[in-house]
Design a protein around this motif. Structure first.
Motif, mmCIF file in Angstrom:
data_model
loop_
_atom_site.group_PDB
_atom_site.id
_atom_site.type_symbol
_atom_site.label_atom_id
_atom_site.label_comp_id
_atom_site.label_asym_id
_atom_site.label_seq_id
_atom_site.Cartn_x
_atom_site.Cartn_y
_atom_site.Cartn_z
ATOM 1 N N SER A 1 41.028 44.042 37.284
ATOM 2 C CA SER A 1 40.325 43.660 38.507
ATOM 3 C C SER A 1 39.554 42.387 38.208
ATOM 4 N N PRO A 2 39.489 41.431 39.114
ATOM 5 C CA PRO A 2 40.216 41.381 40.381
ATOM 6 C C PRO A 2 41.688 41.062 40.170
ATOM 7 N N SER A 3 42.501 41.623 41.072
ATOM 8 C CA SER A 3 43.931 41.417 40.988
ATOM 9 C C SER A 3 44.311 40.185 41.800
ATOM 10 N N PRO B 1 36.603 45.037 34.565
ATOM 11 C CA PRO B 1 35.606 46.050 34.957
ATOM 12 C C PRO B 1 36.173 47.469 34.967
ATOM 13 N N GLY B 2 37.488 47.568 34.964
ATOM 14 C CA GLY B 2 38.103 48.895 34.946
ATOM 15 C C GLY B 2 37.778 49.695 33.699
ATOM 16 N N ARG C 1 34.720 51.799 34.327
ATOM 17 C CA ARG C 1 35.006 52.928 35.229
ATOM 18 C C ARG C 1 35.765 54.026 34.477
ATOM 19 N N PHE D 1 57.430 57.733 46.391
ATOM 20 C CA PHE D 1 57.236 56.288 46.573
ATOM 21 C C PHE D 1 58.485 55.515 46.181
ATOM 22 N N ASP E 1 44.329 52.359 37.707
ATOM 23 C CA ASP E 1 42.918 52.092 37.398
ATOM 24 C C ASP E 1 41.985 53.004 38.191
ATOM 25 N N GLN F 1 40.145 57.347 36.146
ATOM 26 C CA GLN F 1 38.736 57.733 36.258
ATOM 27 C C GLN F 1 38.534 59.224 36.452
ATOM 28 N N ARG F 2 39.599 59.955 36.693
ATOM 29 C CA ARG F 2 39.444 61.393 36.929
ATOM 30 C C ARG F 2 40.695 62.168 36.546
ATOM 31 N N PHE G 1 32.124 39.605 34.007
ATOM 32 C CA PHE G 1 32.586 39.252 35.343
ATOM 33 C C PHE G 1 31.642 39.791 36.415
ATOM 34 N N GLU G 2 31.102 40.975 36.189
ATOM 35 C CA GLU G 2 30.252 41.597 37.216
ATOM 36 C C GLU G 2 28.796 41.198 37.097
ATOM 37 N N TYR H 1 25.496 40.771 44.934
ATOM 38 C CA TYR H 1 25.170 42.125 45.405
ATOM 39 C C TYR H 1 24.398 42.898 44.354
#
Lengths: 473, 414
Positions: free
Chosen positions: A116-118, A147-148, A151, A338, A367, A371-372, A462-463, A468
């Motif tokens: 990210s960002p893609s 940033p992934g 996460r 898919f 990504d 996370q889960r 990056f973040e 924000y």
């Protein structure tokens, strides 16, 4: 990993000494290159001895221990049992009412290579320029500031395998990483001594990508011909090098004439030789049962081992064969439809592989999913029970830790909470088979890599400083 | 092969005929309405509608009794955005009615005309407790992604219901379709609405539209007059503020945001503007430059600020096969701070409200359409599953192509 080190040592012996300088004997091929020239600079972060007291422990090896203690120190599991004494200076974590598990290992991620960002410039995961790009290494595309990674750690990930994409028959080498937040280089994330992998791909992706360019492979049969031709070349390449080494070994100090000329190095074939030698573990993207069976035949023809089939949406149809061949299957819990090769997906794929005595793995390839993965295991486990299978949640946790560690060749170091293994530990707020459970603390080799709710700057450069985020301070 | 023969027959008789009243007994009834949660409650279904909800309902003569066995009884789940029924397989070069290339037609694209109740994804989705869906095309050649539809997942021929809605791309995707810039997107969008308002006059006169061709203008005209819902794909806080300004200038328009990854940054303004958001509670990555501020508690923050929220995958991740994941999305919103009731409403009652069908759907109250699901546990837990699914009062067996494959290969059946 033991096999890998042994192979590396053998290659060094074979080459007549392990040079470390820039003009190292190329005859060492794959065995020496990653370790000597592209080393890991990962350093375990310090952490105090930590005692998790009174939690329910899922050890990743199939064991569950109620109201038990886990002691870790110096990055290792020291003890698991009842009423453990806290050593001097230990941090004590109250785990009552909580769950303590082996860290989750994702055997299939594209973090860093599809970060990210893609955007166009960050799409670094598929060297889709020719069907065999076995020469490329995913680690050379990994952006450590993705940033992934943060996460993923927040979801309980303590190791992950980054693969190239599946556009090619031979996509390139994969790398196992530690999710080291704040790492500046990929070297700082590389899991020490973990073998590299080779990513191969079955099915419609390579034939679509190259067929649409009116080149081979355009069909399933073209795929298989492509695998075989490349491995035949790799065999020839290996023979040429062996012949060269024999000639070198036969020379003595008073041998006359020029020394033999080494064959030209071919990075693509070096990778394939690494697979033939068993130094590079094979991770094969393959959805359909019939295509996996053909892949097994190809492996038999050339005498290499398949570590795991990835995605393996139809693994349940050949669970017996996979178990017999000792090939893991890295799967989603419920993805399907898919594309046509994912059409026969069922929610019981993972447990059916497990029930046949096979090595079942819950993987993400996402990504978001990374996370889960505990929730994906929970789906598979609950559907297994509805289908009449008896599987404990402790067994199901092996899908998240021990089995992926095995497929990646790092199971002598991590994957379970056995004494002496790496202290890769997750403290969960509740039963991690619940949607509502969150990872409160995640330890990578004994170091607290994530603590839920702890105020901190974003680890990704990056973040950092984004408007924000500043506004929220 | 024996199982195969049984399979064919049971599909033919998939829906039991609606005949006798059905009393579902002794479950934790989530009414989604003023009655709240009724422990050990009952739900009576008659003639396709809910006849009664409460404790200790007497079984009418001839009623079929279903024991919820301490499980949960809830309204059917309403997938607030999906593509179910618009293709059998999404990729592989297979035909896909959700994706339209070229700009010959865009706003006039009508999902109602393409929905196939016979796709295998319908029962696959229904047996997970999803009884209704808003479906929408994914892509056209213009900023208008066409018109979506509301469908029942009963698999019957008449499953399209309610009114269609228009989808507009007003973020990065939309900008990409008009030359690359939002600075071009908004003037073109407003010009398109003017074209629609002047339909059919300027088209009859031969003048034609500035932006829209005649069939697209015909399709947009009612939305431009405020008679239909416009679903806006938008994520960036700055874009949402632009949308709020636009709404202020065009108060008659009915707008809902789908996406809204950065909506939490403008939550108060959204609440004041009365614009609901269909949000993806797992979208926490800065995977686009218009989503840098994405975070896991977006849904919770929006709800706390008074914004009406529904929960569905974002427009990039929604698909034709996994509408069932709405439940996991809602569960994860709860894990990240959204109250359970709000999360469950966001996949049942709120979508019905947003799409204008809440008089019939979304709550368990007397007189409503009997979309009812019985669960073996908390429906927002990934380990829970339905034990019975009713759509419009009909009991559907928990059978799909996937369960048939499962049964064929189940080692427990050996």
């Amino acid at each position: 990993m033991r096999a890998y080190l042994a192979a590396a040592a053998a290659a060094c012996l074979f080459a007549g000494g392990c040079a470390t300088s820039g003009d190292a004997d190329p005859a060492q091929l794959t065995a020496s290159a990653p370790a000597a020239v592209y080393p890991s600079t990962y350093v375990r972060r310090p952490g105090p001895p930590t005692l998790f007291r009174g939690g329910t422990i899922l050890d990743g090896a199939g064991g569950e221990f109620a109201a038990a203690d886990l002691l870790i120190a110096d990055g290792r599991v020291v003890a698991l049992g009842q009423n453990l004494a806290a050593p001097q200076g230990a941090e004590i974590v109250d785990a009552q009412g909580r769950y303590v598990t082996a860290g989750i290992i994702d055997a299939h991620s594209h973090l860093g290579v599809y970060p990210s960002p893609s955007i166009q410039a960050t799409s670094d995961g598929n060297e889709a320029t020719q069907p065999n790009t076995a020469e490329v290494w995913a680690e050379h595309s990994v952006w450590p500031m993705d940033p992934g990674f943060e996460r993923a750690v927040a979801g309980g990930i303590t190791a992950l395998h980054i693969l190239p994409g599946s556009a090619n028959l031979f996509g390139g080498r994969g790398v196992t990483l530690r999710p080291v937040l704040g790492a500046r280089t990929v070297q700082e994330m590389k899991f020490p001594d973990a073998p590299q992998s080779l990513k191969m791909a079955c099915g419609e992706n390579p034939s679509r990508v190259y067929g649409s360019r009116n080149s081979s492979p355009a069909t399933g049969m073209g795929n298989v011909a492509g695998y075989r031709q490349s491995f035949a070349q790799a065999q020839e390449y290996r023979r040429n090098w062996a012949r060269y080494r024999e000639r070198m070994a036969a020379r003595t100090a008073d041998s006359e004439g020029d020394p033999p000329t080494p064959p030209d190095r071919n990075l693509e074939l070096e990778t394939l030789v690494g697979v033939l030698e068993g130094e590079i573990v094979l991770q094969w993207h393959c959805y359909r049962a019939d295509e996996m069976a053909i892949a097994i035949d190809v492996a038999r023809e050339f005498g290499f081992r398949i570590s795991a089939f990835h995605h393996a949406v139809e693994a349940y149809k050949i669970a017996d064969i996979l178990a017999q061949e000792n090939i893991c299957a890295a799967m989603w819990a419920d993805w399907w439809g898919f594309k046509i090769e994912a059409y026969d997906g069922i929610r019981e794929n993972i447990p059916f592989v497990h029930a046949a005595g096979g090595c079942a793995i819950v993987h993400s390839d996402s990504d978001v999913g990374i996370q889960r993965l505990n929730q994906e295991a929970a789906k598979a486990l609950s559907d297994a029970r509805r289908a009449g299978l008896t599987i404990s949640r402790a067994e199901a946790w092996t899908w998240l830790s021990r089995n992926p560690a095995r497929a990646l060749g790092i199971d002598d170091v991590t994957g379970t909470l056995e004494v002496g293994k790496a202290a890769d530990v997750v403290l969960w707020s509740a039963d991690p088979f619940s949607t509502y459970a969150v990872a409160e603390r995640v330890y990578v080799e004994g170091a607290l890599m994530h603590q839920r709710g702890a105020a901190r700057s974003p680890p990704s450069d990056f973040e950092l400083g984004q408007s924000y985020w500043e506004a929220g301070q | 092969m024996k199982t195969f023969a049984v399979f064919v027959f049971s599909l033919l008789s998939a829906a039991a005929a609606v005949a006798e009243p059905i009393l579902i007994r002794d479950g934790r009834v989530v009414t989604n309405a003023a009655a709240g949660v009724i422990e050990n409650g009952d739900v009576l279904i008659d003639n396709g509608r809910i006849a009664a909800v409460g404790a200790d309902i007497a079984a009418p003569r001839g009623a079929r009794i279903i024991d919820a066995d301490g499980g949960w009884i809830t309204p059917g789940v309403f997938a607030a955005m999906s593509q179910v029924g618009l293709n059998e397989i999404s990729g592989s070069g297979a035909p896909d009615d959700a994706s339209i290339s070229g700009d010959r037609v865009s706003a006039a694209v009508d999902a109602r005309r393409a929905f196939n109740p016979g796709v295998s994804a319908v029962p696959v989705t229904r047996i997970e407790g999803v009884t209704r869906a808003a479906i929408a095309p994914a892509a056209t050649g213009t900023m208008f992604s066409g018109q979506g539809a509301l469908v029942s997942l009963d698999g019957r021929p008449d499953s399209v219901f309610g009114r269609p809605f228009l989808i507009v791309e007003l973020g990065e995707t939309g900008a990409g379709r008009v030359g690359g810039s939002r600075a071009a997107l908004w003037p073109l969008f407003e010009a398109a609405l003017r074209d629609a308002l002047e339909y059919p006059g300027r088209y009859r006169s031969g003048q034609g539209g500035v932006v829209l061709n005649e069939i697209d203008a015909a399709a947009v005209q009612s939305y431009a007059r405020g008679h239909g819902l416009i679903v806006v794909h938008i994520d960036r806080a700055a874009d949402i503020r632009e949308l709020i300004r636009f709404k202020r200038a065009n108060p008659a328009l009915r707008l809902v945001i789908h996406g809204g990854a950065e909506a939490w940054l403008v939550a108060g303004e959204l609440a004041a503007a009365g614009i609901p958001v269909i949000v993806d509670p797992m979208a926490n990555l800065p995977d686009r430059l218009e989503r840098l501020a994405a975070r896991l508690d977006n849904a919770a923050l929006l709800h706390a600020a008074g914004v009406t929220i529904a929960i569905a995958p974002s427009s990039e991740t929604m698909d034709a096969h996994q509408a069932r994941l709405a439940l996991q999305l809602a569960g994860n919103a709860v894990a990240n701070g959204l109250p359970w009731d709000a999360a469950f409403a966001a996949i049942t009652r709120t979508p019905a409200e947003i799409f204008g069908v809440s008089t019939d759907l979304g709550v368990l109250e007397r007189g409503r359409i009997a979309d009812v699901v019985v669960w073996d546990g908390d429906p927002l837990e990934v380990s829970s599953a339905p034990t019975a699914v009713f759509v419009s009062g009909r009991d559907y067996p928990l059978v799909s192509r996937q369960t048939r494959l499962r049964d064929r290969y189940n080692p427990a059946n050996d």
